[in-house]
Design a protein around this motif. Structure first.
Motif, PDB file in Angstrom:
ATOM      1  N   UNK A 152       7.442  -4.657  -0.876  1.00 27.62           N
ATOM      2  CA  UNK A 152       7.266  -3.346  -1.513  1.00 27.62           C
ATOM      3  C   UNK A 152       5.624  -3.008  -1.154  1.00 27.62           C
ATOM      4  N   UNK A 153       4.863  -3.884  -1.159  1.00 31.06           N
ATOM      5  CA  UNK A 153       3.469  -3.393  -0.577  1.00 31.06           C
ATOM      6  C   UNK A 153       3.131  -3.098   0.544  1.00 31.06           C
ATOM      7  N   UNK A 154       3.913  -3.586   1.739  1.00 32.41           N
ATOM      8  CA  UNK A 154       4.049  -3.226   2.985  1.00 32.41           C
ATOM      9  C   UNK A 154       4.756  -2.030   2.962  1.00 32.41           C
ATOM     10  N   UNK A 155       5.722  -1.456   2.241  1.00 34.70           N
ATOM     11  CA  UNK A 155       6.194  -0.369   2.553  1.00 34.70           C
ATOM     12  C   UNK A 155       5.465   0.594   1.895  1.00 34.70           C
ATOM     13  N   UNK A 156       4.961   0.500   0.799  1.00 36.11           N
ATOM     14  CA  UNK A 156       3.971   1.577   0.122  1.00 36.11           C
ATOM     15  C   UNK A 156       2.718   1.599   0.900  1.00 36.11           C
ATOM     16  N   UNK A 157       2.053   0.567   1.250  1.00 40.72           N
ATOM     17  CA  UNK A 157       0.819   0.773   1.874  1.00 40.72           C
ATOM     18  C   UNK A 157       0.598   1.241   3.527  1.00 40.72           C
ATOM     19  N   UNK A 158       1.758   0.628   4.120  1.00 39.50           N
ATOM     20  CA  UNK A 158       1.750   1.039   5.577  1.00 39.50           C
ATOM     21  C   UNK A 158       3.152   1.508   5.879  1.00 39.50           C
ATOM     22  N   UNK A 159       3.442   2.616   5.578  1.00 37.36           N
ATOM     23  CA  UNK A 159       4.714   3.436   5.964  1.00 37.36           C
ATOM     24  C   UNK A 159       4.823   3.582   7.273  1.00 37.36           C
ATOM     25  N   UNK A 160       5.875   3.512   8.237  1.00 36.94           N
ATOM     26  CA  UNK A 160       5.921   3.627   9.459  1.00 36.94           C
ATOM     27  C   UNK A 160       6.211   5.015   9.987  1.00 36.94           C
TER      28      UNK A 160
END
Length: 365
Positions: A221-229
Motif C-alpha cells: 500500500x505504501x509503495x502504490x500510494x507514495x510511488x505510483x508508476x
C-alpha cells in the motif's frame, strides 16, 4: 519445503468473443498474505478471481495453485473457497447448518463437523448464535457466517469478491479491520477484489492495480500510494494534483518548469526527453502553504506562488484550492493547529512548498 507462492498466473488472457477481459497477466501471490486486486468496474479483476476459482477457464496461460497447474479443474476440485458480496447463505438453515454444509457434502464424520463448526463460530465471534437463521442476523453477522462457511473447509486460498459492498460505511470500516485480523490469525492467503481504494490500503499486504485487463502496478500500500508508476495509478489511489510541466533537465533527478519557476522532482517510472510536456503528480498533504516573506521554506524545497481561491474546513485539516496559473489549480491539505495565524483566507497570496522527493514526473497520458 513449502511452495513459496499460493497462486501464480502465468501469461493469463481471457477473451469473451472480441472482448479481452484479462490481457496477458502474470502475477505471483505469496503464501499467507493478503492481496487485493484493485481497479474500476470492467478492469478485469473479478474475471481474474473467477479464473483462480475455476468458474472461468483462461483463453491463454495457466493458473497455478500451490505449485500445481489447475487446467480445467472445476471449482469444487480446487483448494480454494470463495466469499461473494451477497453471502449466498441458505435461509432455511441455521448458522451452524450453513457453516457445516460443505463438510457434510464431503461426508466428514459428525463429531469432526461439530468440533470444526464450534471452532469457526468462536473464530468469527458468533458463539451462541448457532441456532439462529440468516434473517435473524445483521449484515455484519451474515458476513461472518459466510466467512466461517468458507474457512471451515480449510482452503489453501480464500477468494473474496467485494464481500463488504452491501454493508453501510461504518460497518464496512469495522469489518475491514476484522477481516485483516482474521487473515493474520488463520494464516492462509486471502485474495480480495475491490474497487474501493480505502479497503485495499487498509487491509492489504500487496495491491495489484488493474485497468483494461492489465496489472499496472503491484506493490505494498505504501509503495502504490507514495510511488505510483503512471497517471492512472496516481489518480485512482487517493487524491493527487496533476500540475502541467515541461521537462527542463532529464538527469537522475529531473528539473521541470512550472510557468516561470523551475523545480526538481523524481521520475515516476520512465525518463522523458527535454522539452516534452508532462505532469507533476503531488499529493495534497505533501504541500505546505506559507505567506510571502515568511521564514525560508528549507534547503532544497520547491516553492511556487499562488492565490487561495477556495477552502473547506474539515475539522482535522483544511482543504485549500490555490490557483497558480490562469487554468491551473492545486489542492493543498494542511493539518489544523491551535493558532489562528495558521489559516489562510480566500484571495490571499501564498507560497506553496514541498520536498522535491514527493513530486512524481509522469507522462501526460
Amino acid at each position: 519445503m513449502a511452495y513459496e507462492y499460493a497462486v501464480e498466473l502465468r501469461d493469463v488472457t481471457k477473451r469473451f468473443g472480441p472482448v479481452v477481459a484479462v490481457d496477458d497477466v502474470t502475477l505471483s501471490i505469496q503464501q499467507g498474505k493478503f492481496y487485493s486486486l484493485l481497479g474500476p468496474s470492467g478492469c478485469g479483476k473479478t474475471t481474474t478471481l473467477r479464473m483462480i476459482a475455476g468458474f472461468e477457464v483462461p483463453s491463454e496461460g495457466e493458473v497455478v495453485i500451490g505449485g500445481e497447474v489447475q487446467g480445467h479443474l472445476p471449482p469444487y476440485q480446487r483448494p480454494v473457497n470463495t466469499v461473494f458480496q451477497n453471502y449466498a447463505l441458505f435461509p432455511h438453515m441455521t448458522v451452524a447448518q450453513n457453516i457445516a454444509f460443505g463438510l457434510e457434502m464431503r461426508k466428514i464424520p459428525r463429531g469432526e463437523i461439530r468440533r470444526r463448526v464450534g471452532e469457526m463460530l468462536e473464530l468469527v465471534h458468533l458463539s451462541g448464535m448457532e441456532k439462529r437463521r440468516p434473517t435473524q442476523l445483521s449484515g455484519g453477522q451474515q458476513q461472518r457466517v459466510a466467512l466461517a462457511r468458507a474457512l471451515v473447509n480449510r482452503p489453501k486460498v480464500l477468494l473474496l469478491d467485494e464481500p463488504l459492498g452491501a454493508l453501510d460505511l461504518k460497518l464496512r470500516q469495522a469489518m475491514q479491520l476484522e477481516l485483516k485480523a482474521l487473515q493474520e490469525q488463520v494464516g492462509i492467503t486471502f485474495i480480495y477484489v475491490t474497487h474501493d481504494q480505502g479497503e485495499a490500503l487498509t487491509m492489504s499486504d500487496k495491491i495489484a492495480v488493474m485497468n483494461q485487463g492489465r496489472v499496472l502496478q503491484l506493490g505494498s500500500p505504501e509503495e502504490i500510494y507514495e510511488n505510483p508508476v503512471n497517471r492512472f495509478v496516481a489518480d485512482f489511489i487517493g487524491e493527487t494534483n496533476f500540475i502541467p510541466v515541461e521537462i527542463k533537465g532529464d538527469g537522475e533527478t529531473p528539473v521541470v518548469g512550472i510557468g516561470a519557476e523551475a523545480v526538481r522532482a523524481v521520475w515516476a517510472k520512465d525518463a522523458l526527453p527535454v522539452g516534452r510536456s508532462a505532469v507533476l503528480s503531488i499529493r495534497p498533504e505533501k504541500i505546505a502553504l506559507r505567506r510571502p516573506g515568511a521564514e525560508e521554506a528549507g534547503a532544497g524545497r520547491a516553492c511556487i506562488s499562488g492565490r487561495v481561491v477556495n477552502l473547506m474546513y474539515l475539522g482535522t485539516d483544511t482543504r485549500y484550492v490555490v490557483r497558480i496559473a490562469d487554468d491551473v489549480e492545486v489542492v493543498v491539505r494542511m493539518q489544523n493547529v491551535s493558532s489562528a495565524a495558521h489559516f489562510f483566507r480566500i484571495g490571499e497570496t501564498v507560497e506553496l512548498t514541498w520536498d522535491p522527493q514527493h513530486g512524481r514526473v509522469m507522462d501526460v497520458v
